[in-house]
Design an enzyme around this catalytic site. Structure first.
Site, short mmCIF file in Angstrom:
data_model
loop_
_atom_site.label_atom_id
_atom_site.label_comp_id
_atom_site.label_asym_id
_atom_site.label_seq_id
_atom_site.Cartn_x
_atom_site.Cartn_y
_atom_site.Cartn_z
N SER A 184 -11.38 -8.59 13.19
CA SER A 184 -11.59 -8.18 14.57
C SER A 184 -12.82 -8.78 15.22
O SER A 184 -12.86 -8.93 16.44
CB SER A 184 -11.67 -6.66 14.66
OG SER A 184 -12.68 -6.17 13.82
N HIS A 212 -4.89 -6.94 15.64
CA HIS A 212 -5.11 -8.08 16.53
C HIS A 212 -4.05 -9.18 16.38
O HIS A 212 -4.16 -10.23 17.01
CB HIS A 212 -6.50 -8.66 16.31
CG HIS A 212 -7.57 -7.64 16.59
ND1 HIS A 212 -8.05 -7.38 17.85
CD2 HIS A 212 -8.20 -6.78 15.76
CE1 HIS A 212 -8.95 -6.41 17.78
NE2 HIS A 212 -9.06 -6.03 16.51
N LYS A 242 -3.79 -2.83 22.29
CA LYS A 242 -4.42 -4.15 22.43
C LYS A 242 -3.38 -5.07 23.11
O LYS A 242 -3.15 -4.92 24.30
CB LYS A 242 -4.91 -4.61 21.06
CG LYS A 242 -6.00 -3.67 20.51
CD LYS A 242 -6.56 -4.11 19.21
CE LYS A 242 -7.82 -3.37 18.80
NZ LYS A 242 -7.80 -1.91 18.74
#
Ligand SMILES: Cc1ncc(COP(=O)(O)O)c(C=O)c1O
Length: 391
Positions: A184, A212, A242
């Site tokens: 990250s 991610h 995200k």
């Protein structure tokens, strides 16, 4: 007159300030996106994890509004009591098909990635077991191991040989390898195929935190699909706040894993279900992610990553290797990272400084995150601001 309790806290807080480690929140007076307003000042932002620019997408907003009209605002109860509504069930099916790591995989919605990792680790490990974790894993994987009361065995970043030695030396009853798929704060990738080989050799679980990677890699299906891996021992955790642009997370795994979490994991059992309107927005997000619109956004994102890297390579700071939208410029000390972030702010550009303990001591950095909602001119403006700050 402050009590001694308050006084002790205030001394600790002052110590943080003195060490350049005090953190402050910024309040946005705008929706998430490349252009935000902070304290009345318009800024060009490279700070969110909204990689595909979905956080304020009209199709998702419309789906959320329709969802609110149809399903109300609150789920009202945990999933096991009576908070599990039809949009949650539909989303779980869609996520299983999209990101499941094995034949017949199921998916389970969670309220956040943090809770999802706590749920996975406490369901699969306990006292006498060992969790093998990359040293740069996200904090919530480590917290999951601690909550599970398992031994937490950390290995140097990406060092598969060191992991192999630790696995071979372990006498733990059950073993679990846990890794971020995309790290990250660095943006680099875990060697998933080699980790799966080791998991097979040592009969271990492989827990892949794809916070991610989901939405960005593997045609949107995430890092495990991108690596072409299938296995019943892989447990995928993907976040939905995200690239997917909404909130929450999911676990995708063999049905026995999912049912074990439902039966035993306190971070799943003892919390209220997320509102169904979010599941409605996420179903719309999946339509984009898996379709041509998703491909176009990912292609644009890759081009922006390349453009940024070409320019940033000329700057005086260390640009870490990364092909993902997370681009780290390491400055070294916390003070230097904050100073650079402030210098960009003065030029109208928001890039957060990331400091210890989020990253190792001496590697404070700017974490630039790119989004398909940026355009080439935005990246050029960021590079100009960085050149200006370099002096
Ligand atoms: C690698 C990683 N895992 C898990 C999380 C937690 O996810 P969430 O924000 O949904 O709690 C994050 C970020 O927040 C993350 O970067």
């Amino acid at each position: 007159m402050a009590t001694t309790l308050i006084g002790a806290l205030e001394r600790e807080l002052a110590g943080r300030r003195a060490a350049g480690l005090h953190r402050a929140r910024r309040t946005l007076a705008s929706a998430q996106g490349p252009r935000v307003v902070v304290d009345g000042v318009p800024l060009l932002a490279f700070a969110s994890n909204d990689y595909l620019g979905l956080a304020n997408d009209p199709a998702l907003v419309a789906a959320a509004c329709e969802g609110a009209h149809r399903w109300g605002t609150g789920a009202g109860a945990s999933h096991l009591v009576c908070g599990h509504q039809a949009p949650h069930a539909a989303l779980e099916e869609a996520l299983a098909a999209c990101a499941g790591p094995c034949e017949g995989a199921r998916a389970l919605l969670m309220s956040s990635g943090y809770l999802a990792n706590l749920a996975i680790l406490t369901a699969l490990a306990g006292r006498g077991d060992a969790v093998f974790a990359d040293r740069l894993n996200h904090a919530c994987l480590n917290d999951g191991a601690l909550l599970a009361r398992a031994d937490l065995v950390r290995y140097p970043h990406l060092d598969v040989d060191a992991l192999a030695r630790r696995l071979a030396a372990s006498r733990a009853r059950r073993k679990l390898i846990a890794t971020d798929a995309v790290f990250s704060m660095d943006g680099d990738l875990a060697p998933l195929p080699r980790l799966l080989d080791l998991a097979e050799e040592h009969d271990a679980w492989l827990v892949v935190d794809d916070a991610h990677g989901f939405g960005v890699l593997g045609g949107g299906r995430g890092s495990v699909r991108a690596a072409g891996l299938t296995s019943e021992r892989i447990v995928v955790m993907g976040t939905l706040g995200k690239a997917a642009g909404v909130a929450g997370a999911f676990v995708a795994a063999h049905p026995a894993v999912v049912d074990t979490i439902v039966q035993t994991a306190r971070p799943y059992v003892y919390t209220t279900a997320a509102p169904a309107l979010l599941a409605c927005a996420l179903l719309a997000a999946l339509d984009v992610l898996r379709g041509g619109g998703g491909d176009r956004r990912r292609a644009r994102l890759s081009a922006l990553v390349e453009r940024f890297r070409a320019g940033a390579a000329q700057l005086p700071w260390t640009l870490l290797p990364s092909s993902t939208p997370i681009q780290a410029l390491v400055t070294g000390t916390s003070d230097s990272a904050v100073a650079l972030s402030n210098a960009l702010l003065a030029r109208g550009v928001l890039v957060p400084a990331i400091r210890p303990p989020t990253v190792p001591e001496g590697t404070a950095r700017l974490r630039v995150s790119l989004s398909a909602a940026h355009d080439a001119a935005d990246v050029d403006r960021l590079l100009d601001a960085l050149r200006g700050a370099a002096g």
